[in-house]
Design a protein around this motif. Structure first.
Motif, PDB file in Angstrom:
ATOM      1  N   MET A 156     -10.900 -26.412  12.562  1.00  0.00           N
ATOM      2  CA  MET A 156     -11.473 -27.427  13.448  1.00  0.00           C
ATOM      3  C   MET A 156     -12.418 -26.750  14.428  1.00  0.00           C
ATOM      4  O   MET A 156     -12.021 -25.865  15.174  1.00  0.00           O
ATOM      5  CB  MET A 156     -10.333 -28.129  14.209  1.00  0.00           C
ATOM      6  N   ASN A 157     -13.666 -27.187  14.411  1.00  0.00           N
ATOM      7  CA  ASN A 157     -14.643 -26.637  15.343  1.00  0.00           C
ATOM      8  C   ASN A 157     -14.618 -27.469  16.601  1.00  0.00           C
ATOM      9  O   ASN A 157     -15.200 -28.559  16.681  1.00  0.00           O
ATOM     10  CB  ASN A 157     -16.031 -26.659  14.698  1.00  0.00           C
ATOM     11  N   TRP A 158     -13.918 -26.941  17.610  1.00  0.00           N
ATOM     12  CA  TRP A 158     -13.778 -27.697  18.835  1.00  0.00           C
ATOM     13  C   TRP A 158     -15.072 -27.848  19.593  1.00  0.00           C
ATOM     14  O   TRP A 158     -15.161 -28.661  20.514  1.00  0.00           O
ATOM     15  CB  TRP A 158     -12.713 -27.051  19.725  1.00  0.00           C
ATOM     16  N   PHE A 159     -16.068 -27.048  19.194  1.00  0.00           N
ATOM     17  CA  PHE A 159     -17.340 -27.165  19.899  1.00  0.00           C
ATOM     18  C   PHE A 159     -17.966 -28.530  19.697  1.00  0.00           C
ATOM     19  O   PHE A 159     -18.821 -28.955  20.466  1.00  0.00           O
ATOM     20  CB  PHE A 159     -18.295 -26.055  19.413  1.00  0.00           C
ATOM     21  N   GLN A 160     -17.547 -29.229  18.652  1.00  0.00           N
ATOM     22  CA  GLN A 160     -18.088 -30.574  18.436  1.00  0.00           C
ATOM     23  C   GLN A 160     -17.605 -31.547  19.499  1.00  0.00           C
ATOM     24  O   GLN A 160     -18.237 -32.582  19.723  1.00  0.00           O
ATOM     25  CB  GLN A 160     -17.652 -31.107  17.063  1.00  0.00           C
ATOM     26  N   ALA A 161     -16.487 -31.218  20.115  1.00  0.00           N
ATOM     27  CA  ALA A 161     -15.917 -32.128  21.109  1.00  0.00           C
ATOM     28  C   ALA A 161     -16.338 -31.783  22.526  1.00  0.00           C
ATOM     29  O   ALA A 161     -16.084 -32.541  23.446  1.00  0.00           O
ATOM     30  CB  ALA A 161     -14.389 -32.091  21.019  1.00  0.00           C
ATOM     31  N   ILE A 162     -16.992 -30.629  22.706  1.00  0.00           N
ATOM     32  CA  ILE A 162     -17.325 -30.182  24.057  1.00  0.00           C
ATOM     33  C   ILE A 162     -18.677 -30.734  24.467  1.00  0.00           C
ATOM     34  O   ILE A 162     -19.621 -30.767  23.668  1.00  0.00           O
ATOM     35  CB  ILE A 162     -17.356 -28.640  24.110  1.00  0.00           C
ATOM     36  N   HIS A 163     -18.772 -31.137  25.697  1.00  0.00           N
ATOM     37  CA  HIS A 163     -20.043 -31.571  26.250  1.00  0.00           C
ATOM     38  C   HIS A 163     -20.731 -30.354  26.871  1.00  0.00           C
ATOM     39  O   HIS A 163     -20.372 -29.888  27.951  1.00  0.00           O
ATOM     40  CB  HIS A 163     -19.833 -32.670  27.293  1.00  0.00           C
ATOM     41  N   VAL A 164     -21.703 -29.857  26.141  1.00  0.00           N
ATOM     42  CA  VAL A 164     -22.412 -28.652  26.559  1.00  0.00           C
ATOM     43  C   VAL A 164     -23.271 -28.962  27.773  1.00  0.00           C
ATOM     44  O   VAL A 164     -23.943 -30.002  27.817  1.00  0.00           O
ATOM     45  CB  VAL A 164     -23.278 -28.147  25.378  1.00  0.00           C
ATOM     46  N   LYS A 165     -23.269 -28.069  28.741  1.00  0.00           N
ATOM     47  CA  LYS A 165     -24.073 -28.296  29.948  1.00  0.00           C
ATOM     48  C   LYS A 165     -25.452 -27.711  29.733  1.00  0.00           C
ATOM     49  O   LYS A 165     -25.605 -26.489  29.616  1.00  0.00           O
ATOM     50  CB  LYS A 165     -23.398 -27.653  31.167  1.00  0.00           C
ATOM     51  N   LEU A 166     -26.420 -28.578  29.679  1.00  0.00           N
ATOM     52  CA  LEU A 166     -27.793 -28.160  29.431  1.00  0.00           C
ATOM     53  C   LEU A 166     -28.712 -28.736  30.491  1.00  0.00           C
ATOM     54  O   LEU A 166     -28.527 -29.878  30.933  1.00  0.00           O
ATOM     55  CB  LEU A 166     -28.275 -28.662  28.070  1.00  0.00           C
ATOM     56  N   LEU A 167     -29.723 -27.943  30.833  1.00  0.00           N
ATOM     57  CA  LEU A 167     -30.786 -28.494  31.653  1.00  0.00           C
ATOM     58  C   LEU A 167     -31.676 -29.359  30.768  1.00  0.00           C
ATOM     59  O   LEU A 167     -31.716 -29.199  29.541  1.00  0.00           O
ATOM     60  CB  LEU A 167     -31.609 -27.370  32.280  1.00  0.00           C
ATOM     61  N   ALA A 168     -32.394 -30.249  31.390  1.00  0.00           N
ATOM     62  CA  ALA A 168     -33.229 -31.191  30.640  1.00  0.00           C
ATOM     63  C   ALA A 168     -34.275 -30.461  29.809  1.00  0.00           C
ATOM     64  O   ALA A 168     -34.583 -30.870  28.677  1.00  0.00           O
ATOM     65  CB  ALA A 168     -33.903 -32.171  31.601  1.00  0.00           C
ATOM     66  N   THR A 169     -34.772 -29.395  30.304  1.00  0.00           N
ATOM     67  CA  THR A 169     -35.793 -28.670  29.558  1.00  0.00           C
ATOM     68  C   THR A 169     -35.210 -28.100  28.263  1.00  0.00           C
ATOM     69  O   THR A 169     -35.876 -28.089  27.225  1.00  0.00           O
ATOM     70  CB  THR A 169     -36.404 -27.548  30.430  1.00  0.00           C
ATOM     71  N   ASP A 170     -33.949 -27.659  28.332  1.00  0.00           N
ATOM     72  CA  ASP A 170     -33.291 -27.175  27.125  1.00  0.00           C
ATOM     73  C   ASP A 170     -33.001 -28.322  26.167  1.00  0.00           C
ATOM     74  O   ASP A 170     -33.125 -28.191  24.949  1.00  0.00           O
ATOM     75  CB  ASP A 170     -31.977 -26.488  27.491  1.00  0.00           C
ATOM     76  N   PHE A 171     -32.591 -29.431  26.728  1.00  0.00           N
ATOM     77  CA  PHE A 171     -32.254 -30.586  25.892  1.00  0.00           C
ATOM     78  C   PHE A 171     -33.493 -31.086  25.133  1.00  0.00           C
ATOM     79  O   PHE A 171     -33.442 -31.362  23.934  1.00  0.00           O
ATOM     80  CB  PHE A 171     -31.688 -31.699  26.771  1.00  0.00           C
ATOM     81  N   LEU A 172     -34.578 -31.154  25.841  1.00  0.00           N
ATOM     82  CA  LEU A 172     -35.785 -31.710  25.227  1.00  0.00           C
ATOM     83  C   LEU A 172     -36.407 -30.741  24.249  1.00  0.00           C
ATOM     84  O   LEU A 172     -37.242 -31.141  23.422  1.00  0.00           O
ATOM     85  CB  LEU A 172     -36.796 -32.088  26.319  1.00  0.00           C
ATOM     86  N   SER A 173     -36.007 -29.486  24.305  1.00  0.00           N
ATOM     87  CA  SER A 173     -36.560 -28.511  23.363  1.00  0.00           C
ATOM     88  C   SER A 173     -35.560 -28.147  22.271  1.00  0.00           C
ATOM     89  O   SER A 173     -35.702 -27.114  21.614  1.00  0.00           O
ATOM     90  CB  SER A 173     -37.002 -27.256  24.123  1.00  0.00           C
ATOM     91  N   LEU A 174     -34.536 -28.998  22.089  1.00  0.00           N
ATOM     92  CA  LEU A 174     -33.593 -28.759  20.999  1.00  0.00           C
ATOM     93  C   LEU A 174     -34.315 -28.848  19.656  1.00  0.00           C
ATOM     94  O   LEU A 174     -35.218 -29.672  19.475  1.00  0.00           O
ATOM     95  CB  LEU A 174     -32.464 -29.791  21.029  1.00  0.00           C
ATOM     96  N   THR A 175     -33.874 -28.013  18.777  1.00  0.00           N
ATOM     97  CA  THR A 175     -34.424 -28.056  17.424  1.00  0.00           C
ATOM     98  C   THR A 175     -33.675 -29.118  16.646  1.00  0.00           C
ATOM     99  O   THR A 175     -32.439 -29.130  16.624  1.00  0.00           O
ATOM    100  CB  THR A 175     -34.251 -26.692  16.744  1.00  0.00           C
ATOM    101  N   VAL A 176     -34.413 -30.005  16.015  1.00  0.00           N
ATOM    102  CA  VAL A 176     -33.792 -31.114  15.283  1.00  0.00           C
ATOM    103  C   VAL A 176     -33.955 -30.871  13.791  1.00  0.00           C
ATOM    104  O   VAL A 176     -35.072 -30.686  13.308  1.00  0.00           O
ATOM    105  CB  VAL A 176     -34.440 -32.455  15.685  1.00  0.00           C
ATOM    106  N   HIS A 177     -32.833 -30.840  13.098  1.00  0.00           N
ATOM    107  CA  HIS A 177     -32.861 -30.802  11.642  1.00  0.00           C
ATOM    108  C   HIS A 177     -32.472 -32.180  11.144  1.00  0.00           C
ATOM    109  O   HIS A 177     -31.351 -32.622  11.347  1.00  0.00           O
ATOM    110  CB  HIS A 177     -31.884 -29.753  11.097  1.00  0.00           C
TER     111      HIS A 177
END
Lengths: 178, 823
Positions: free
Chosen positions: A1-22
């Motif tokens: 079980m990858n618990w990272f799927q359940a964690i709310h990662v703390k990101l700044l907006a600049t990081d969020f908007l620059s996420l790589t989307v597959h």
């Protein structure tokens, strides 16, 4: 079980908007931050835009580095049972607290919409009365990025030689007495 | 050499106060390593700003048996506070004397050997001038001249009985008077029989002339001295409007006088053999400023004989017209006797009274209200003691037929019908019922904001769990009424409870109305508080200018006895180590797995999901053993709560119980959450709109005894939708009850506050002590770190930000060279 799927990662907006989307066809899109898969995000910022359309409340949260679009589903699902009724009540109550200019903390799942693009499907939104929470969130984002997220992304890489964030520019953090 | 151990030291009252402060310091020093850390920690000051009194309050009751000195002084009523004080040339100390007679001699000097000394104060703020750290009982300090000292931050008062004290006769004091002649009664004299139904609190007028009043029912009597033989008129007089009596005037140390007479109802009427009084026969007695002592000694619910005099109260033969028209003024020459009325079955031979079968001497005995207040072995003090034969005068009323109980009962009924009953003193639980009943009637009716409060007056008795005092007028730079001596009114907010429920009483109180001993962990009676509705349509109790507070019992508070245990049980635990450490000591959850057992870990995290919740009904159990000094929340007990927290790095499986679990579930906030959205939790028949979450939980657990909630939701959503409810009763688990629990659980998962949790890692399962069934529940969660929560506090954002900034800036300087971070 990858618990990272359940964690709310703390990101700044600049990081969020620059996420790589597959976004492969017939599969749910995945989102990566510097090679690390991210499913859920937590952000703290000021509500700068708010729009209620039907059963959705759409608002933008500005944390100083960018604006994250957030969508809160307030559809009335009381007919589906007590659990849905309680969730609807909580969603309505939280939607009522979202006001322009308020400092809010939002947790949600990253979604990719045709019209809305990259946004957060809100799990919960709460108003932060302590203005220092915003600065603390920035500190948390930096600390987690340095000590956790970047190591997950590049596990063999030692502690950062260079900071994840561009800290060459001076950053003023004001701690407010309250 | 003679044994002089019987000799005891008499110390001046100023030295007594110094001794109290020195003892206080040493008391705190025994429990804390460093007294200064409480006074100097800035974080402590911030967090305790306007914190309700009681969280840090200590009250100690010292017995004279444990002390080596006696008190000598005169009694007086302070013109500043209106309180009775024991005074000497060096100072004065507040005194509580339950058996003080109305005609006490204020010129006499009393030696008090048997007393109780009460000291109250905060465990944090102590101010002490160096000079008073010297031995206060040494000959040097006793005989040395003192300059007036700064006000103490302690509340100190002494409690003793006058009958156990020695009145000292000093012939050089020519003003000393023997007041035994005051108990004289001559033929033809008129008395008014008064029943005190209420005392209005005293107020300091602009001209510093205290104007006091009380209200009472008046009943006219015709005192007539008869011969010893009274049998011949008993039978026929009872059938008319007159009741035969025997008046016994007595004092503990003086001769008693007995007079047969009959009680005459001048303004009553007879109906079917029963006597009635007109309901509008109320008067207000006014007390002049130099008669504060008489005012202080009157008790609500007691009977008094007021002797008519030509000056103050002019009475004519059968009807006193003046009393019905004016507000009679009680002056120094007015003679008032406290009266006990005894219904006696026995015959009176030669004026000797026999046994008493029933007594209506005073307000009902409040012992029944306080029997659950004090725990066995706990030191307490009755300030409002009605059981020591306090009356000056005894009125024996006896039935004509000695052996016929029916006659006695009808005589009792006749008597009670004449005198009105007091406002019923309700309990907190009854008051809650009234509030809910009235709320149901007035729900939806909006009260304009500018209207004066309206509602019913009621009298309430209960235990004060916490008291907040603020907004002193005139403004003074203090947070404690003990320090500031110039305030006239202040705002108070009290939480009053019985064993089941709690209400809030707030309002303004004057210095004169503030009784000795009022504070935390006190049983008190609040007369005539207003049950009203505030702007948010919530029922609340308000103090009014006519509210009168009587302190019944005070008990000792020693929260420092077990500091660690009490702090863990409180709602907001304040581990002071957290605030002494200026750097952030919190860890990331991802690092917790590296910690060993019994390491105390601090996490800054938020609740993401409730996994297990166990609720139990604890009405007869540990509620009584909850530590004093903290607000009592509910009789519902949470022996176990399992939940997941996250901090952005990982998840942690945490466990908590009791007070910590209540904090995590936000029970104190749930009421607003559940009822403010407009959708109320409806029961099958009643509206729950005004009931608190705690009350609803209590009702639920009273019905089901034990409820176990488990979350079967699948990861990674970690929602609280798929819940199962296991109840320990045959009762039906209603939808309303399920909805309440779901609301509580969901509210906990949507908590607005990031919490700072301190706990110990549990790599083994030894902490579960027979609750292993909860561990087997979720196998998938066993890969997560386990934490047993010891403390829960709201996060201090400033401290955390400072700490992170300090750490980050140091690392950045090392790693990135020239980085500027300005704050």
């Amino acid at each position: 079980m990858n618990w990272f799927q359940a964690i709310h990662v703390k990101l700044l907006a600049t990081d969020f908007l620059s996420l790589t989307v597959h976004n492969p066809p017939n599969y749910a899109p995945t989102f990566l931050r510097r090679g690390m898969k991210v499913w859920r995000v937590e952000t703290v910022g000021v509500v700068v835009s708010k729009e209620r359309t039907g059963d959705y409340l759409k608002f933008f949260v500005d944390d100083g580095t960018g604006c994250i679009p957030c969508i809160l589903d307030v559809t009335d699902r009381s007919h589906l049972g007590l659990a849905a009724e309680v969730e609807t009540e909580i969603a309505l109550r939280e939607a009522a607290t979202v006001e322009l200019g308020k400092l809010v903390r939002v947790r949600g799942m990253i979604m990719l919409g045709e019209e809305d693009g990259l946004h957060l499907k809100v799990r919960d939104v709460v108003v932060e009365r302590d203005p220092n929470m915003e600065a603390l969130h920035w500190m948390d984002c930096i600390r987690l990025a340095r000590t956790c997220y970047d190591r997950v992304a590049r596990p063999k890489t030692p502690a950062l030689a260079l900071p994840s964030y561009d800290m060459q520019a001076s950053m003023t953090v004001s701690i407010v007495s309250c | 050499m003679e044994n002089l151990s019987f000799l005891k030291l008499v110390i001046p009252i100023s030295n007594l106060k110094s001794w109290c402060e020195v003892s206080w310091i040493s008391l705190l020093a025994q429990k804390h390593n460093d007294n200064n850390q409480f006074g100097e920690s800035p974080y402590f000051e911030q967090l305790y700003h306007r914190e309700p009194l009681g969280n840090d309050m200590i009250r100690r009751i010292f017995s004279s048996d444990d002390m080596s000195f006696v008190l000598v002084g005169m009694l007086k009523v302070s013109p500043y506070s209106g309180r009775l004080q024991l005074t000497d040339a060096t100072g004065s100390i507040d005194a509580v004397v339950p058996d003080l007679p109305l005609d006490v001699n204020f010129q006499a000097v009393y030696e008090v050997k048997d007393y109780k000394l009460v000291i109250e104060g905060s465990s944090k703020k102590i101010y002490m001038q160096q000079q008073y750290l010297d031995e206060p009982l040494s000959c040097r300090t006793i005989f040395q001249h003192f300059s007036p000292r700064a006000s103490s931050q302690l509340v100190v008062y002494v409690h003793f009985y006058l009958k156990k004290s020695t009145c000292m006769h000093f012939f050089q004091f020519s003003t000393y008077m023997d007041n035994s002649d005051s108990l004289k009664c001559n033929s033809g004299e008129m008395f008014h029989l008064l029943y005190v139904t209420h005392k209005f609190p005293a107020y300091h007028s602009l001209h510093e002339d205290v104007s006091l009043s009380n209200s009472s029912e008046i009943f006219l009597t015709n005192l007539d001295k008869k011969s010893d033989c009274i049998d011949n008129f008993l039978r026929e007089n009872y059938r008319s409007s007159q009741i035969p009596c025997l008046l016994v005037l007595s004092r503990s140390n003086s001769q008693s006088f007995q007079f047969p007479f009959y009680l005459h109802c001048a303004r009553g009427f007879k109906d079917n053999g029963m006597l009635h009084n007109h309901s509008d026969s109320k008067i207000l007695l006014e007390f002049s400023s130099n008669n504060l002592d008489k005012y202080q000694m009157l008790r609500v619910g007691s009977y008094y004989l007021l002797k008519c005099s030509g000056k103050g109260l002019d009475c004519k033969s059968k009807a006193c017209k003046h009393i019905t028209q004016v507000k009679p003024l009680v002056i120094s020459e007015s003679i008032i006797w406290r009266l006990s009325i005894l219904f006696d079955e026995a015959k009176h031979q030669n004026g000797q009274s026999q046994h008493v079968c029933s007594c209506v001497s005073s307000v009902r005995n409040d012992k029944c209200l306080t029997e659950n207040f004090c725990q066995p072995g706990q030191t307490f003090l009755h300030l409002n003691d009605e059981t020591h034969g306090l009356s000056d005068v005894h009125l024996h009323m006896y039935s004509e037929a000695i052996n016929q109980l029916e006659e006695l009962e009808s005589l009792l009924k006749s008597f009670h019908s004449i005198f009105p009953s007091l406002d019923k003193i309700t309990t907190v639980s009854s008051c809650i019922q009234q509030m809910m009943a009235q709320a149901a009637l007035t729900s939806g009716i909006l009260i304009p904001a500018n209207e004066l409060p309206q509602g019913n007056l009621l009298s309430l008795s209960g235990n004060i769990e916490s008291i907040s005092i603020y907004d002193f007028k005139p403004k003074c730079a203090c947070s404690s009424f003990t320090v500031c001596e110039h305030w006239s009114t202040c705002e108070v907010c009290m939480l009053v409870n019985d064993d089941c429920h709690m209400v809030r009483i707030r309002g303004s109180i004057s210095r004169y109305a503030y009784p000795i001993g009022l504070g935390h962990a006190v049983n008190a009676t609040f007369h005539k508080v207003l049950l009203t509705q505030n702007s948010s349509q919530t029922k609340e109790l308000m103090l009014t200018p006519m509210s009168f507070i009587v302190v019944n019992t005070v008990k000792e508070i020693c929260p420092l006895v077990n500091v660690e245990g009490l702090i863990q049980e409180s709602r907001w635990n304040i581990p002071y180590e957290v605030f002494i450490n200026t750097k952030s000591s919190s860890r990331l959850i991802s690092n917790v797995l590296q910690c060993t057992d019994s390491d105390l870990i601090h996490l800054n995290c938020r609740v993401v999901c409730i996994i297990t919740l166990v609720l139990e009904n604890q009405t007869h159990g540990p509620v009584m053993s909850q530590p004093v000094g903290y607000p009592k929340i509910t009789t519902a007990s949470i022996p176990l709560l399992g939940f997941l927290v996250e901090d952005g790095s990982s998840l942690c499986y945490c466990w908590a119980d009791y007070g910590r679990a209540e904090t995590l579930l936000r029970l104190h906030e749930s009421s607003q959450m559940i009822f403010s959205s407009g959708k109320i939790v409806r029961g099958p028949e009643k509206k729950y709109s005004q009931r608190t979450t705690e009350y609803l939980l209590y009702e639920m657990l009273k019905k089901h005894q034990k409820i176990i909630v488990r979350n079967h939701g699948a990861a990674p959503d970690l929602s609280c939708v798929d819940l199962s409810f296991l109840i320990d009763s045959d009762q039906v688990f209603s939808k309303a009850e399920e909805k309440l629990l779901r609301s509580i659980i969901n509210n906990a998962c949507h908590a607005p506050t990031t919490l700072s949790i301190a706990g110990i890692t549990m790599n083994s399962t030894s902490a579960f002590d027979g609750r292993m069934e909860f561990l087997e529940h979720r196998q998938t969660l066993q890969s997560l770190p386990y934490l047993w929560v010891k403390e829960v506090v709201p996060i201090d954002s400033r401290q955390e930000a400072y700490g992170r900034t300090y750490t980050l800036s140091g690392r950045m300087r090392q790693e990135a060279g020239d980085v500027h971070l300005s704050i």
